[in-house]
Design a protein around this motif. Structure first.
Motif, PDB file in Angstrom:
ATOM      1  N   ALA A  89      41.219  29.120  74.801  1.00 46.91           N
ATOM      2  CA  ALA A  89      42.624  29.415  74.516  1.00 46.91           C
ATOM      3  C   ALA A  89      43.433  28.150  74.254  1.00 46.91           C
ATOM      4  O   ALA A  89      44.337  28.153  73.429  1.00 46.91           O
ATOM      5  N   VAL A  90      43.098  27.060  74.932  1.00 47.48           N
ATOM      6  CA  VAL A  90      43.826  25.804  74.734  1.00 47.48           C
ATOM      7  C   VAL A  90      43.341  25.081  73.482  1.00 47.48           C
ATOM      8  O   VAL A  90      44.138  24.575  72.687  1.00 47.48           O
ATOM      9  N   CYS A  91      42.014  25.048  73.292  1.00 48.62           N
ATOM     10  CA  CYS A  91      41.450  24.295  72.159  1.00 48.62           C
ATOM     11  C   CYS A  91      41.937  24.844  70.825  1.00 48.62           C
ATOM     12  O   CYS A  91      42.285  24.070  69.935  1.00 48.62           O
ATOM     13  N   ILE A 102      42.802  18.405  72.743  1.00 56.26           N
ATOM     14  CA  ILE A 102      41.585  17.634  72.465  1.00 56.26           C
ATOM     15  C   ILE A 102      40.671  17.650  73.689  1.00 56.26           C
ATOM     16  O   ILE A 102      39.439  17.815  73.560  1.00 56.26           O
ATOM     17  N   ASP A 103      41.240  17.502  74.881  1.00 52.95           N
ATOM     18  CA  ASP A 103      40.430  17.524  76.106  1.00 52.95           C
ATOM     19  C   ASP A 103      39.730  18.861  76.276  1.00 52.95           C
ATOM     20  O   ASP A 103      38.559  18.917  76.670  1.00 52.95           O
ATOM     21  N   ALA A 104      40.441  19.956  75.973  1.00 48.55           N
ATOM     22  CA  ALA A 104      39.826  21.279  76.099  1.00 48.55           C
ATOM     23  C   ALA A 104      38.687  21.443  75.104  1.00 48.55           C
ATOM     24  O   ALA A 104      37.617  21.979  75.442  1.00 48.55           O
ATOM     25  N   ASP A 110      30.969  19.730  75.345  1.00 47.29           N
ATOM     26  CA  ASP A 110      30.067  19.163  76.354  1.00 47.29           C
ATOM     27  C   ASP A 110      29.525  20.194  77.335  1.00 47.29           C
ATOM     28  O   ASP A 110      28.725  19.846  78.206  1.00 47.29           O
ATOM     29  N   SER A 111      29.966  21.455  77.205  1.00 50.14           N
ATOM     30  CA  SER A 111      29.585  22.454  78.216  1.00 50.14           C
ATOM     31  C   SER A 111      28.103  22.800  78.171  1.00 50.14           C
ATOM     32  O   SER A 111      27.508  23.150  79.204  1.00 50.14           O
TER      33      SER A 111
END
Length: 318
Positions: A89-91, A102-104, A110-111
């Motif tokens: 939702a954030v990305c 960007i962090d999301a 990387d998940s």
């Protein structure tokens, strides 16, 4: 006078004097009745008494507050792991501060728990966010997205945008040709805009005009092609058309100084320095720190002073 009488008198005075007060008295009983009816309707049991039947249309469908907000109507963004939904939702959203976005996207990449198409989408979105301030890292992200999912049109268009910023116009056109083939026609307006800009930078004005006209036809609510078409028309000495496009851009995006600056450059070129100065004053009201507008205004002011001095024969410094 009792409090009931006073209340009735106040009510009567407002009823006579205030139209919105009367409307409120009509609306609130209906709203309350609708709310109560909704409670009754929502609490009505389904015929089968089971959750699946409740979702098939009997009475009210239950609302799950934990349901993620839909981001885009795209099959690529479907079926993400449940525990990653908050990062999804954030990305895939827009906000003034891009750093949390960007962090999301980075956490999704990387998940290790998403498919190649989903990872490609996250790379492409992160590249899109980085493409203005971090074009090298943005290009790395978009290349990673295309390695996972070749010929995705959004990634191709993003890479073309970066190529244009690097003056790689031929490479940008190659990507945009592929992207436009992949896009549905109704979604290809931004790609036509970029291809028109690339042709403009290469000096192919005819193709640039065709592409920018097509971009505006396909996406008439996007004002950006107006700015580039105005610059193109000005380069071809079509000053009236350029002025129309700059003015229309300013009408649609009144807080962007580029519209008044474009207007000023046309007015200066057509011998209207006073009107050009007025347009530059407007641009600097919008953005007082705009260096281009300030430099153009200073030059026009200096020219006007020089002209006035030559007419009066006064060459003393002012």
């Amino acid at each position: 006078m009792s409090w009931v009488s006073r209340l009735a008198a106040v009510h009567g005075a407002f009823w006579i004097a205030d139209r919105w007060y009367r409307i409120w008295w009509y609306v609130w009983p209906a709203a309350l009745a609708l709310l109560i009816s909704g409670w009754i309707y929502a609490d009505k049991p389904s015929w089968g008494g089971d959750a699946r039947n409740a979702l098939q249309g009997e009475w009210a469908k239950p609302v799950t507050l934990a349901t993620p907000i839909p981001i885009r109507n795209s099959p690529i963004l479907a079926n993400w792991p449940e525990k990653l939904q908050s990062d999804v939702a954030v990305c895939f959203t827009r906000a003034p501060d891009i750093h949390p976005i960007i962090d999301a996207c980075s956490r999704l990449i990387d998940s290790g728990e998403i498919s190649n198409s989903q990872r490609s989408s996250a790379y492409n979105q992160r590249g899109f966010l980085r493409r203005v301030k971090e074009p090298i890292r943005a290009l790395e992200d978009v290349e990673a997205a295309l390695k996972l999912m070749p010929n995705v049109p959004y990634a191709l268009a993003n890479r073309a945008y970066i190529y244009i910023g690097q003056s790689k116009f031929d490479a940008a056109i190659q990507d945009l040709n592929k992207a436009i083939e992949q896009f549905p026609p109704t979604a290809s307006g931004p790609a036509h805009h970029l291809r028109g800009l690339a042709y403009f930078k290469l000096g192919d004005y005819q193709k640039a005009q065709t592409e920018l006209d097509e971009a505006l036809r396909l996406d008439p609510n996007n004002p950006d092609p107006l700015m580039n078409r105005g610059e193109l028309e000005q380069a071809q000495k079509n000053n009236d058309a350029a002025l129309r496009d700059f003015d229309e851009y300013s009408r649609r995006v009144p807080r962007d100084p580029r519209g008044p600056i474009g207007r000023a450059t046309v007015l200066e070129a057509t011998g209207h320095p006073q009107e050009a100065l007025a347009a530059l004053d407007k641009a600097l009201i919008i953005d007082p720190a705009n260096l281009r507008a300030a430099a153009l205004r200073d030059r026009l002011r200096a020219q006007r002073i020089g002209t006035d001095q030559s007419k009066t024969g006064d060459n003393s410094p002012k």
